[in-house]
Design an enzyme around this catalytic site. Sequence first.
Site, PDB file in Angstrom:
ATOM      1  N   TYR A 198      36.122  62.447 -10.107  1.00  0.00           N
ATOM      2  CA  TYR A 198      35.440  62.473 -11.451  1.00  0.00           C
ATOM      3  C   TYR A 198      36.150  63.097 -12.557  1.00  0.00           C
ATOM      4  CZ  TYR A 198      31.425  62.791 -14.595  1.00  0.00           C
ATOM      5  OH  TYR A 198      30.480  62.739 -15.715  1.00  0.00           O
ATOM      6  N   LYS A 221      37.850  61.627 -16.168  1.00  0.00           N
ATOM      7  CA  LYS A 221      37.434  61.935 -17.303  1.00  0.00           C
ATOM      8  C   LYS A 221      38.510  62.622 -17.955  1.00  0.00           C
ATOM      9  CE  LYS A 221      32.941  60.390 -16.797  1.00  0.00           C
ATOM     10  NZ  LYS A 221      32.663  59.322 -17.466  1.00  0.00           N
TER      11      LYS A 221
HETATM   12  N1  LIG Z   1      24.318  63.072 -16.842  1.00  0.00           N
HETATM   13  C1  LIG Z   1      25.334  63.996 -17.083  1.00  0.00           C
HETATM   14  O1  LIG Z   1      25.280  65.230 -17.025  1.00  0.00           O
HETATM   15  C2  LIG Z   1      26.917  63.490 -17.934  1.00  0.00           C
HETATM   16  C3  LIG Z   1      27.700  64.574 -18.195  1.00  0.00           C
HETATM   17  C4  LIG Z   1      28.753  64.110 -18.839  1.00  0.00           C
HETATM   18  C5  LIG Z   1      29.147  62.844 -18.803  1.00  0.00           C
HETATM   19  N2  LIG Z   1      28.300  62.002 -18.133  1.00  0.00           N
HETATM   20  C6  LIG Z   1      28.895  60.584 -18.350  1.00  0.00           C
HETATM   21  O2  LIG Z   1      27.798  59.865 -19.029  1.00  0.00           O
HETATM   22  C7  LIG Z   1      27.967  58.342 -18.505  1.00  0.00           C
HETATM   23  C8  LIG Z   1      26.543  58.041 -18.261  1.00  0.00           C
HETATM   24  O3  LIG Z   1      25.841  58.977 -17.406  1.00  0.00           O
HETATM   25  P1  LIG Z   1      24.373  59.031 -17.192  1.00  0.00           P
HETATM   26  O4  LIG Z   1      24.080  60.343 -16.547  1.00  0.00           O
HETATM   27  O5  LIG Z   1      23.595  58.511 -18.068  1.00  0.00           O
HETATM   28  O6  LIG Z   1      24.360  58.006 -15.974  1.00  0.00           O
HETATM   29  P2  LIG Z   1      23.315  57.066 -15.116  1.00  0.00           P
HETATM   30  O7  LIG Z   1      23.448  57.043 -13.669  1.00  0.00           O
HETATM   31  O8  LIG Z   1      21.726  57.492 -15.688  1.00  0.00           O
HETATM   32  O9  LIG Z   1      23.727  55.557 -15.724  1.00  0.00           O
HETATM   33  C9  LIG Z   1      24.811  55.209 -15.382  1.00  0.00           C
HETATM   34  C10 LIG Z   1      24.564  53.494 -15.716  1.00  0.00           C
HETATM   35  O10 LIG Z   1      25.945  53.033 -15.386  1.00  0.00           O
HETATM   36  C11 LIG Z   1      25.553  51.732 -14.416  1.00  0.00           C
HETATM   37  N3  LIG Z   1      26.726  51.258 -13.700  1.00  0.00           N
HETATM   38  C12 LIG Z   1      27.277  52.013 -12.734  1.00  0.00           C
HETATM   39  N4  LIG Z   1      28.132  51.375 -12.213  1.00  0.00           N
HETATM   40  C13 LIG Z   1      28.403  50.312 -12.871  1.00  0.00           C
HETATM   41  C14 LIG Z   1      29.261  49.373 -13.102  1.00  0.00           C
HETATM   42  N5  LIG Z   1      30.211  49.081 -11.991  1.00  0.00           N
HETATM   43  N6  LIG Z   1      29.322  48.310 -13.841  1.00  0.00           N
HETATM   44  C15 LIG Z   1      28.356  48.463 -14.796  1.00  0.00           C
HETATM   45  N7  LIG Z   1      27.453  49.369 -14.750  1.00  0.00           N
HETATM   46  C16 LIG Z   1      27.469  50.157 -14.019  1.00  0.00           C
HETATM   47  C17 LIG Z   1      24.206  52.161 -14.022  1.00  0.00           C
HETATM   48  O11 LIG Z   1      23.589  51.010 -13.301  1.00  0.00           O
HETATM   49  C18 LIG Z   1      23.492  52.949 -14.825  1.00  0.00           C
HETATM   50  O12 LIG Z   1      22.646  51.896 -15.467  1.00  0.00           O
HETATM   51  C19 LIG Z   1      28.834  58.454 -17.384  1.00  0.00           C
HETATM   52  O13 LIG Z   1      30.079  58.127 -17.500  1.00  0.00           O
HETATM   53  C20 LIG Z   1      28.799  59.848 -16.799  1.00  0.00           C
HETATM   54  O14 LIG Z   1      29.993  60.263 -16.267  1.00  0.00           O
HETATM   55  C21 LIG Z   1      27.321  62.115 -17.680  1.00  0.00           C
END
Ligand SMILES: NC(=O)c1ccc[n+]([C@@H]2O[C@H](COP(=O)([O-])OP(=O)(O)OC[C@H]3O[C@@H](n4cnc5c(N)ncnc54)[C@H](O)[C@@H]3O)[C@@H](O)[C@H]2O)c1
Length: 255
Positions: free
Chosen positions: A154, A158
């Site tokens: 991960y 990133k």
């Molecule tokens: N939540 C956190 O703490 C956090 C922190 C920093 C970065 N992020 C990043 O933010 C982004 C969103 O995270 P989130 O927490 O909202 O996650 P989440 O799990 O709530 O949402 C992720 C979405 O991506 C979709 N998805 C997964 N694999 C897929 C694929 N192969 N094709 C199309 N869609 C796909 C899922 O169906 C879901 O709707 C991610 O890139 C995550 O790494 C999250």
Amino acid sequence: MVQRFEGRVAVITGGSSGIGLATARRLASEGAKVVIGDISAEAGKAAADEVGGLFVQADVTDADQVEALFQTTVDTFGSVDVAFNNAGISPPEDDSILTTGIDAWEKVQKVNLTSVYLCCKAVLPHMQRQGKGSIINTASFVAVMGAATSQISYTASKGGVLAMSRELGVQFARENIRVNALCPGPVNTPLLKELFAKDPERAARRLVHVPVGRFAEPEEIAGAVAFLASDDASFITASQFLVDGGISGAYVTPL
Ligand SMILES: NC(=O)c1ccc[n+]([C@@H]2O[C@H](COP(=O)([O-])OP(=O)(O)OC[C@H]3O[C@@H](n4cnc5c(N)ncnc54)[C@H](O)[C@@H]3O)[C@@H](O)[C@H]2O)c1
């Protein structure tokens, strides 16, 4: 609400949950036509219906499906002004480098990094033709700082998103296309809430490093995406845009 996106079209991958869904709501509330690209059909359709947008089922690791996502957007609404390449995963089998196998490594690289390459590759020709566009790729604060609670693939993915966004931002700057890497700190998503409710020590270990003393709400990240997507950010490109409650700037946090 100001209507910064009146007449504009935004594609959001991973738009049916968490940060993506909050951003879909925010951009739609500011007048955007929103296209949700997600692998999950039921949640994706529900999200698109809620914001009066379009759902296109797409697995972001599949080049043809990604192509189709942006082409359908242009065919339906005439342009793609904003691409929020945000879909990502952080599965539990991605952990310390000592225990993470090659399959887990590759899966995360594909969904988190290759997907951003595919989305940028597909959307850039549309934006070049239009002579404008804003791309926001979701990286993370772990792209700029190390954690002893490792999720090695991960973090590496990133870091890749951050470096790729910077390079694209520089390459396309004179074509009126901005590319920025969004670096959120930990966000209060349902998954995180559940994990930390079960294991308060795990939450405490992380919270101590956050100067503001809490995790972000998805709406706070969406506000930053809306800014980067809008003309208010017209001089911001190739940036690592940290929305992290001060984590990356902290040595000792307040008691
Ligand atoms: N939540 C956190 O703490 C956090 C922190 C920093 C970065 N992020 C990043 O933010 C982004 C969103 O995270 P989130 O927490 O909202 O996650 P989440 O799990 O709530 O949402 C992720 C979405 O991506 C979709 N998805 C997964 N694999 C897929 C694929 N192969 N094709 C199309 N869609 C796909 C899922 O169906 C879901 O709707 C991610 O890139 C995550 O790494 C999250």
